[in-house]
Scaffold this active site. Sequence first.
Site, PDB file in Angstrom:
ATOM      1  N   ASP A  61       0.886  -0.897  -0.248  1.00 41.35           N
ATOM      2  CA  ASP A  61      -0.552  -0.030  -0.204  1.00 41.35           C
ATOM      3  C   ASP A  61       0.914   0.836  -0.162  1.00 41.35           C
ATOM      4  O   ASP A  61       0.734   1.939  -0.547  1.00 41.35           O
ATOM      5  CB  ASP A  61      -1.227   0.303   1.113  1.00 41.35           C
ATOM      6  CG  ASP A  61      -2.217  -0.667   0.743  1.00 41.35           C
ATOM      7  OD1 ASP A  61      -1.858  -1.397  -0.106  1.00 41.35           O
ATOM      8  OD2 ASP A  61      -3.330  -0.886   1.990  1.00 41.35           O
ATOM      9  N   ASN A 104      -4.705  -2.031  -4.660  1.00 41.68           N
ATOM     10  CA  ASN A 104      -5.661  -2.099  -4.118  1.00 41.68           C
ATOM     11  C   ASN A 104      -5.854  -1.732  -2.926  1.00 41.68           C
ATOM     12  O   ASN A 104      -6.199  -1.117  -2.071  1.00 41.68           O
ATOM     13  CB  ASN A 104      -5.961  -3.844  -3.645  1.00 41.68           C
ATOM     14  CG  ASN A 104      -7.174  -3.339  -3.215  1.00 41.68           C
ATOM     15  OD1 ASN A 104      -8.505  -3.057  -3.398  1.00 41.68           O
ATOM     16  ND2 ASN A 104      -7.761  -5.615  -3.072  1.00 41.68           N
ATOM     17  N   ASP A 338     -11.020  -2.356  11.419  1.00 37.37           N
ATOM     18  CA  ASP A 338     -10.476  -3.748  11.081  1.00 37.37           C
ATOM     19  C   ASP A 338      -9.315  -4.283  12.193  1.00 37.37           C
ATOM     20  O   ASP A 338      -9.439  -5.511  11.670  1.00 37.37           O
ATOM     21  CB  ASP A 338      -9.067  -2.612  10.173  1.00 37.37           C
ATOM     22  CG  ASP A 338      -8.803  -1.776   8.942  1.00 37.37           C
ATOM     23  OD1 ASP A 338     -10.154  -2.114   8.684  1.00 37.37           O
ATOM     24  OD2 ASP A 338      -8.176  -1.176   8.612  1.00 37.37           O
ATOM     25  N   GLU A 366     -10.929  -5.062   1.383  1.00 38.83           N
ATOM     26  CA  GLU A 366     -10.614  -6.323   0.227  1.00 38.83           C
ATOM     27  C   GLU A 366     -11.373  -6.692  -0.764  1.00 38.83           C
ATOM     28  O   GLU A 366     -10.990  -7.262  -1.494  1.00 38.83           O
ATOM     29  CB  GLU A 366      -8.779  -6.419   1.162  1.00 38.83           C
ATOM     30  CG  GLU A 366      -8.008  -5.132   0.784  1.00 38.83           C
ATOM     31  CD  GLU A 366      -8.349  -4.590   2.043  1.00 38.83           C
ATOM     32  OE1 GLU A 366      -9.375  -4.393   2.776  1.00 38.83           O
ATOM     33  OE2 GLU A 366      -7.080  -3.251   2.660  1.00 38.83           O
ATOM     34  N   HIS A 413      -5.287  -9.236   2.981  1.00 37.88           N
ATOM     35  CA  HIS A 413      -4.144  -9.326   3.772  1.00 37.88           C
ATOM     36  C   HIS A 413      -4.590  -9.470   5.163  1.00 37.88           C
ATOM     37  O   HIS A 413      -4.162 -10.248   6.180  1.00 37.88           O
ATOM     38  CB  HIS A 413      -3.529  -8.222   4.241  1.00 37.88           C
ATOM     39  CG  HIS A 413      -3.592  -6.741   4.538  1.00 37.88           C
ATOM     40  ND1 HIS A 413      -3.710  -6.308   5.010  1.00 37.88           N
ATOM     41  CD2 HIS A 413      -4.998  -6.095   3.552  1.00 37.88           C
ATOM     42  CE1 HIS A 413      -4.612  -4.565   5.042  1.00 37.88           C
ATOM     43  NE2 HIS A 413      -5.235  -5.114   4.857  1.00 37.88           N
ATOM     44  N   ARG A 414      -5.373  -8.613   6.489  1.00 32.09           N
ATOM     45  CA  ARG A 414      -5.738  -8.958   7.146  1.00 32.09           C
ATOM     46  C   ARG A 414      -6.537 -10.780   7.485  1.00 32.09           C
ATOM     47  O   ARG A 414      -6.748 -11.402   8.281  1.00 32.09           O
ATOM     48  CB  ARG A 414      -7.562  -7.974   7.260  1.00 32.09           C
ATOM     49  CG  ARG A 414      -6.508  -7.218   7.317  1.00 32.09           C
ATOM     50  CD  ARG A 414      -7.253  -5.767   8.358  1.00 32.09           C
ATOM     51  NE  ARG A 414      -6.678  -3.876   8.159  1.00 32.09           N
ATOM     52  CZ  ARG A 414      -5.487  -4.664   8.246  1.00 32.09           C
ATOM     53  NH1 ARG A 414      -4.542  -4.591   9.371  1.00 32.09           N
ATOM     54  NH2 ARG A 414      -4.941  -3.002   8.336  1.00 32.09           N
ATOM     55  N   LYS A 438       0.444  -6.188   1.742  1.00 30.69           N
ATOM     56  CA  LYS A 438      -0.088  -5.107   1.633  1.00 30.69           C
ATOM     57  C   LYS A 438       0.310  -3.853   2.818  1.00 30.69           C
ATOM     58  O   LYS A 438      -0.260  -3.146   2.455  1.00 30.69           O
ATOM     59  CB  LYS A 438      -2.144  -5.519   1.566  1.00 30.69           C
ATOM     60  CG  LYS A 438      -2.251  -4.362   0.776  1.00 30.69           C
ATOM     61  CD  LYS A 438      -4.289  -4.170   1.003  1.00 30.69           C
ATOM     62  CE  LYS A 438      -5.062  -3.529   0.338  1.00 30.69           C
ATOM     63  NZ  LYS A 438      -4.953  -2.657   1.018  1.00 30.69           N
TER      64      LYS A 438
END
Length: 673
Positions: A61, A104, A338, A366, A413-414, A438
């Site tokens: 990112d 993204n 998040d 995402e 990623h999460r 990311k």
Amino acid sequence: MLALQDYDEAVCMDYIDLPQLLSAAGEVRLPGSKSISNRVLLLAALAEGATEIHNLLASDDTARMLEALETLGVRSESLSGGCLRVQGVGGAFPNPRAELFLGNAGTAFRSLTATLALTGGAYTLRGVPRMHERPIGDLVDALRQLGAQIEYLEKEGFPPLRLSPARIRPGGAGRNVLHNVVQIRGDVSSQFLTGLLLALPLTGVETTIAVEGELISRPYVDITLALMARFGVAVARQGWQSFTLPAGARYRTPGTFHVEGDASSASYFLALGAIAAAPAAPVRVTGVGRASIQGDVRFADALREMGAKVELGDTWMQVCAPAAGLRGIALDCNHIPDAAMTLAVVALFAQGETRLTNIASWRVKETDRIAAMQRELEKLGAQVRAERDAIAILPPKSAAHFKPAIIDTYDDHRMAMCFSLAAFGAPLRINDPACTAKTFPDYFAHFLRLVRPAPVIAIDGPTASGKGTVSTRVAQALGFHSLDSGALYRLTALAAREAGVDWADEAGVAGIAAGLDVRFQEEGIFLAGREVGDLLRTEAIAAGASRVAALPAVRAALLFRQRAFRRAPGLVGDGRDMGSVVFPDAPLKVFLTASAEVRAERRWQQLAERGEAADRAAILADLKARDERDQTRAIAPLRPEPDARHLDTDHLDIAAATGQILAWYAEIRPQRD
Ligand code: DC
């Protein structure tokens, strides 16, 4: 502790396999915050003067933001100690035309859209296909109120976008037509408001932003306001409904800027502590703490509510698990959107239901995170109820109900980071772990450094060395699970034959291996519900097993199935490549041998006991021929691992061999258990 290098075999582009984990302890220094890094890069670029940024996050990112700024003509240079020096342009980018690709990166896309729309150049902004599915219409509508000229290049309301010179140039003649009130929706993504806030000082005109609807993810707006203040622009806020930028606002560099550790990334490690750290050895993160400007530090409060023991300092946090176990909670997650994903996985280890509400924004991230979370948690055996803006999770009924699973990550990623925690319930394969790049490229290296996996004793050796029997005895003595890997190859051969698939048909047999419906139980081995123990021991199936075991695709198809046996409290695995390919990090590897003569004698006696007449010389010749084939075959040859302990059983019976392995395990056990 498990070292990443032990996992060379397991970490590859496609997936990472995690064994069941038993506990966690240790300290992590967090990488820089993504939210702060990308905002500061833009502010430093727009400001007057140069800014030295310390602890900037190095990730996909931030790389997209840096590339975009470079394309716009912003100059930056790397200094020693990982510091980046950005030369500010004082409000006007040198390149008035550019095509930008922003991957993204939501923060980069939204804030650059707003900034470039108000700077009077001609730009196109694109991203990956998922970025083109993430809404941006509300931001575009707000910018159009200010005279920005923005076109949708594909679908109305979504990127990619073309920006043409605005009718209002900052400080130019058109100033007097600038509306001094602009409306923006607050309930889809707070990044719209952030983008607008960051961009508006470029107009030089006093402007009030009126937020329509309830503003979500407020702490992210707080980060924006705090950083703007550091760069010299004070925004007056009336509740969360209106924000006023003063006339003549200009960004000025603070000189140097230290990016704090990422509080969202901290959530995975704090959760590790809550699930599996003992009070004497908590999990500690440094680089972010009570004094943080990031809202996600409040994730620690949620863990506390679940029962975890949490301690906070100004720049550190540490967590350990409660003696009584975690309990499920109901939580409005508007303030930690998040980090709330991490709670959804912690919920697997809590008593009762956990319900997370006010998370509608998950659907436009995402991936659709509510749907993705439901699908993957259900694979593990959880019961999940997904609602429009909420998710409720009921964990598997008991440890035995946790199912080993292959977790998809949706280029999110999460998802990859959250689900690493589920390995405390069962062994997992996480697909595409590299998507953590990311925001946290070396996440799994840190994670593996802190966790302790279920131990494995890997036992290999030539045919008729007694490894099967010895393995079973060792497993019984330790209360460990056991894996007879040869049985999986035999089952594959049997299932292939029954399905009419030729043993030489590599893809066909691999398909059978991947889909084997098998249960290993006290009462026997069940294939598709039928007990097949006797069938597996026939010569015909042994011959088929030997054929299918030489096919690489079949070995690959059985790899995760074998690793899935590595459950608490531990595993004894026997067979070829146990200590090399399947469990390269096994703390104890044993190579069981005996001379061909002794093995032939044992085999002869076995047959004699069963009343089967056999010729000693023929058995010996047959064994020697098999040894030769096993040692020289190209795929998974019989070979002791360099770190295996050799156990010659010429003069040892089963009990003595078992005793020796248990003694070796006792020697290493104190560091492991
Ligand atoms: O140990 P066993 O006889 O049940 O093994 C059956 C076949 O599978 C034999 O040909 C060896 C092979 N095998 C293998 O290639 N890799 C393993 N991990 C286990 C067995």
